[in-house]
Every structure is written in structure tokens, then in C-alpha cells.
Design an enzyme around this catalytic site. Structure first.
Site, mmCIF file in Angstrom:
data_model
loop_
_atom_site.group_PDB
_atom_site.id
_atom_site.type_symbol
_atom_site.label_atom_id
_atom_site.label_comp_id
_atom_site.label_asym_id
_atom_site.label_seq_id
_atom_site.Cartn_x
_atom_site.Cartn_y
_atom_site.Cartn_z
ATOM 1 C CE LYS A 53 42.257 63.707 21.473
ATOM 2 N NZ LYS A 53 41.888 62.792 22.316
ATOM 3 C CB SER A 78 51.012 56.821 21.640
ATOM 4 O OG SER A 78 50.336 57.320 22.746
ATOM 5 C CG ASN A 80 41.364 57.767 20.163
ATOM 6 O OD1 ASN A 80 41.786 56.510 19.494
ATOM 7 N ND2 ASN A 80 40.578 57.847 21.023
ATOM 8 C CD GLN A 83 44.155 55.066 15.477
ATOM 9 O OE1 GLN A 83 43.070 54.623 14.906
ATOM 10 N NE2 GLN A 83 44.635 54.776 16.468
ATOM 11 C CE1 TYR A 115 41.831 55.125 8.832
ATOM 12 C CE2 TYR A 115 42.713 55.415 10.924
ATOM 13 C CZ TYR A 115 41.679 55.124 10.161
ATOM 14 O OH TYR A 115 40.725 54.740 10.801
ATOM 15 C CG ASP A 172 17.519 70.081 32.602
ATOM 16 O OD1 ASP A 172 16.919 71.334 32.501
ATOM 17 O OD2 ASP A 172 16.705 69.193 32.161
ATOM 18 N N GLY A 179 40.481 65.354 29.050
ATOM 19 C CA GLY A 179 41.979 65.190 28.912
ATOM 20 C C GLY A 179 42.549 66.340 29.086
ATOM 21 N N GLY A 180 43.247 67.089 27.889
ATOM 22 C CA GLY A 180 43.751 68.227 27.814
ATOM 23 C C GLY A 180 42.544 69.488 27.647
ATOM 24 N N GLY A 182 40.152 70.175 24.884
ATOM 25 C CA GLY A 182 39.580 70.482 23.972
ATOM 26 C C GLY A 182 38.354 70.191 23.592
ATOM 27 C CG LEU A 183 34.791 66.490 23.997
ATOM 28 C CD1 LEU A 183 34.395 66.479 22.614
ATOM 29 C CD2 LEU A 183 34.966 65.063 24.673
ATOM 30 C CD GLU A 204 40.444 65.887 35.902
ATOM 31 O OE1 GLU A 204 41.373 66.349 34.789
ATOM 32 O OE2 GLU A 204 40.723 66.619 37.051
ATOM 33 N N GLY A 208 44.081 61.443 37.799
ATOM 34 C CA GLY A 208 44.643 62.598 37.417
ATOM 35 C C GLY A 208 43.731 63.743 37.358
ATOM 36 C CG ASP A 210 45.400 67.568 34.931
ATOM 37 O OD1 ASP A 210 45.054 66.236 35.063
ATOM 38 O OD2 ASP A 210 45.214 68.370 34.102
ATOM 39 C CB SER A 304 35.029 60.928 24.128
ATOM 40 O OG SER A 304 35.742 59.913 25.043
#
Ligand SMILES: *Cc1c(COP(=O)(O)O)cnc(C)c1O
Length: 335
Positions: A53, A78, A80, A83, A115, A172, A179-180, A182-183, A204, A208, A210, A304
Site C-alpha cells: 500500500k 484501520s 495498512n 500507515q 509515522y 504464464d 480486497g477493494g 486496487g492491487l 479473495e 467475502g 463479492d 501483499s
């Protein structure tokens, strides 16, 4: 804002160079022997602040104009992302504010505060974090940095797969934690450009799925907060920007159970000497489950992140005693 393209991922890679770590790509003879394949693990558990992240947050913050930079940024998380935003802001000389549930783990609050972020606690049973975030953003002129539904965040996240493919050459298949989105979306942009024939899988938590439902139905499906140990993937829906890329470029979305994740955590610790958080095991869990279907392939796995409280880590491994026995036995026989 326009949807991100591979050119944005390449630009993000130049922007984060010298700030993000070029994380190692690890291999394991044990895994390769068990699956009859060649696996390449991109180890984002060794990234700054312990997860990929940092890439997306640093890229997004770097893109802000001077006025926005001077006013600062705000995020709600709450985990990654909190941070990542806090550390990126500090490195870029900006102020950051993080909206966090008042019952978030003390260690996470402390790390985020260390941080340099200002933490705004809220009651997650009575208050709406997005409303609080928007209110503060408007009142103080702060830029909101979302965890996945943002072109610059997606482009930044894609740099992990870009580095992986630059190091390994064509693959290959590629397994990415989801999760959402992005990655996965960023990884898909990189893989489509650098290895067009590579199959791309999002993975996932089983509890969950979804993303799987959304991928297969063609519209974004919303679910309740999933009950899983993969806290980085407890999202209730894919983001809009990620979804458009995922439905276009991804091969399929798979799932992994909590038991499979614990098994992989044990394997990473025992065999590869790495601490990986439950969410970080999703990609590997699905590749292991594919088993001999991967025979003869060159396979990329995005690991990740590695942020897991040590007590929790020990507790999970204790409950999954015998983890990795199966795969090491197979390897021992193959030897
Ligand atoms: C956030 C996170 C994910 C999921 O990433 P998305 O971009 O939301 O899909 C996976 N693993 C870890 C360790 C994370 O922190």
C-alpha cells in the site's frame, strides 16, 4: 478522472523509485517440486511499512499540486492504508490525518501515530467514517486519499507486478490478493502490457466473495462485512475504477478459506523464513489449491503484506498445527 493505463503504472514506478523498496522476488524448491511449476513470490511483506500500500499512497501524494500538499491529506483506515498514507506524507513533508475506529488495535494506532499522523478516533457503531472524513476534508481543505478507488492509487499498486515481470520475464499466470481491487487492477495493467498471454487471477476470502460475484455477474455486488482472518480484504464491494479494469483484463476471481490461509502462513514461516499476514497469503493459497494444474508453468504470486501482531500470528499457527506438512511431504517424495 480518467481510468489509469499502463503508462500511468510506468510513471508511478519512476515516481516511487528511491522511496519505495524494490522488494525481492523469492523462490522455493519445495513449492516448485510439489506443484511441478516454477513459482516467483513478489515479497511486499518487505515493503516500507510492511505492505504494497506504500506504493499507491506515495504515488497519489506525489501527484498533488503544491497548494494541496501544503494543506495536507486525510484517509480513513484501520489497516495498512493508514500507515501507508502517514509514512508517505511524512517522507513528502506533508501533514496527514487518519480517521480510525476508537477500538482499532493499539499497535496499529501507535504505528500510525509514530509515522507522524494525527489520529481522529470515531465510534464505528454510531458514526459514519466517510461522513467524518468528508467533513474534516472540507473544513480544513484536506485531500482525501482513498485506499483503492483512485487512478493514482491503482497505478502505484501496479508497480509491484511491473517490477516482478521485469525481474522474471513473461509469466504464464499471476495470482493477486483481492480486497477493494486496487492491487489487482494495477497488477492487471502491468501484466497485460508486459506479458499479454499471462492469466491473471484475483483471490479473495471465501467468506467475502463479492469480487467473484461481481466479476461473474458483470455488476458490482455489495455484501456485509465478511467474517475472515484476512483483515486486509474485509471489503464489502470492489471500487468502480478497479472493477472496470478487472472485468476487462482479469481471467477469473478465486477464493481461499481461512484454514488455507493459516496453512500458507505456516509454510511461509517454516520454509521461507517470512512473516506474512493472513491477507498476504491469498494468492499463494489459490495457487497451491490449483496444484498440478499449474504443472510446467511459470507462476507469479504477489505476497501483499506482513503486518500481523506476533501474538495473533502465534495463535493462528497454533490453531493450524501441522500447516505445510502436506506440501513438504509431497516435495520430499518428489526429491
Ligand atoms: C489492502 C490489502 C490488500 C487488498 O488490496 P486491495 O487493493 O484493496 O484489493 C491485500 N493485502 C494486504 C496486505 C492489504 O493491506
Amino acid at each position: 478522472m480518467n481510468a489509469p493505463t499502463f503508462a500511468d503504472v510506468a510513471a508511478a514506478a519512476r515516481r516511487i523509485e528511491g522511496h519505495a523498496r524494490r522488494t525481492p522476488v523469492m523462490t522455493s524448491r519445495t513449492v516448485d517440486a510439489a506443484l511441478g511449476a516454477k513459482l516467483f513470490f513478489k515479497c511486499e511483506n518487505f515493503q516500507c511499512m510492511g505492505a504494497f500500500k506504500f506504493r499507491g499512497a506515495f504515488n497519489a501524494l506525489s501527484r498533488l499540486d503544491p497548494g494541496s500538499r501544503a494543506r495536507g491529506v486525510i484517509a480513513f483506515s484501520s489497516g495498512n492504508h493508514a500507515q501507508a498514507v502517514a509514512l508517505s506524507a511524512r517522507l513528502l513533508g506533508m501533514e496527514s490525518t487518519i480517521v480510525m475506529p476508537s477500538d482499532a488495535p493499539v499497535a496499529k494506532m501507535e504505528a500510525t501515530r509514530a509515522y507522524g499522523a494525527q489520529i481522529i478516533p470515531y465510534d464505528r457503531y454510531r458514526e459514519d467514517r466517510e461522513e467524518i472524513t468528508r467533513g474534516l476534508a472540507t473544513a480544513r481543505g484536506l485531500s482525501v486519499i482513498p485506499p483503492y478507488d483512485h487512478p493514482d492509487v491503482i497505478a502505484g499498486q501496479g508497480t509491484a507486478a511491473l517490477e516482478l515481470l521485469n525481474d522474471t520475464g513473461p509469466l504464464d499466470s499471476l495470482y493477486v490478493c483481492l480486497g477493494g481491487g486496487g492491487l489487482l487492477a494495477g497488477s492487471a495493467l502491468a501484466a497485460k502490457a508486459l506479458a499479454p498471454r499471462c492469466k491473471i487471477y484475483g483471490v479473495e476470502p471465501e467468506a467475502g466473495n463479492d469480487g467473484q460475484q461481481s466479476f461473474r455477474s458483470g455488476t458490482i455486488v455489495h455484501i456485509g462485512v465478511p467474517d475472515t482472518i484476512a483483515d486486509g480484504a474485509q471489503t464489502q464491494a470492489l471500487g468502480r475504477y478497479p472493477f472496470e479494469i478487472i472485468r476487462r483484463d482479469v481471467t477469473d476471481v478465486l477464493t481461499a478459506s481461512d484454514a488455507q490461509l493459516v496453512d500458507c502462513m505456516g509454510f511461509f514461516a517454516a520454509r521461507m523464513k517470512m512473516i506474512v499476514e493472513p491477507t498476504g497469503c491469498l494468492g499463494f493459497a489459490a495457487a497451491r489449491a490449483a496444484g498440478t494444474q499449474l504443472a510446467g508453468q511459470r507462476v507469479g504470486i504477489i505476497v501483499s503484506g506482513g503486518n500481523v501482531d506476533l501474538g495473533r500470528f502465534a495463535q493462528l499457527l497454533g490453531s493450524g498445527a501441522g500447516a505445510s506438512r502436506e506440501i513438504s511431504t509431497a516435495a520430499d517424495q518428489a526429491r
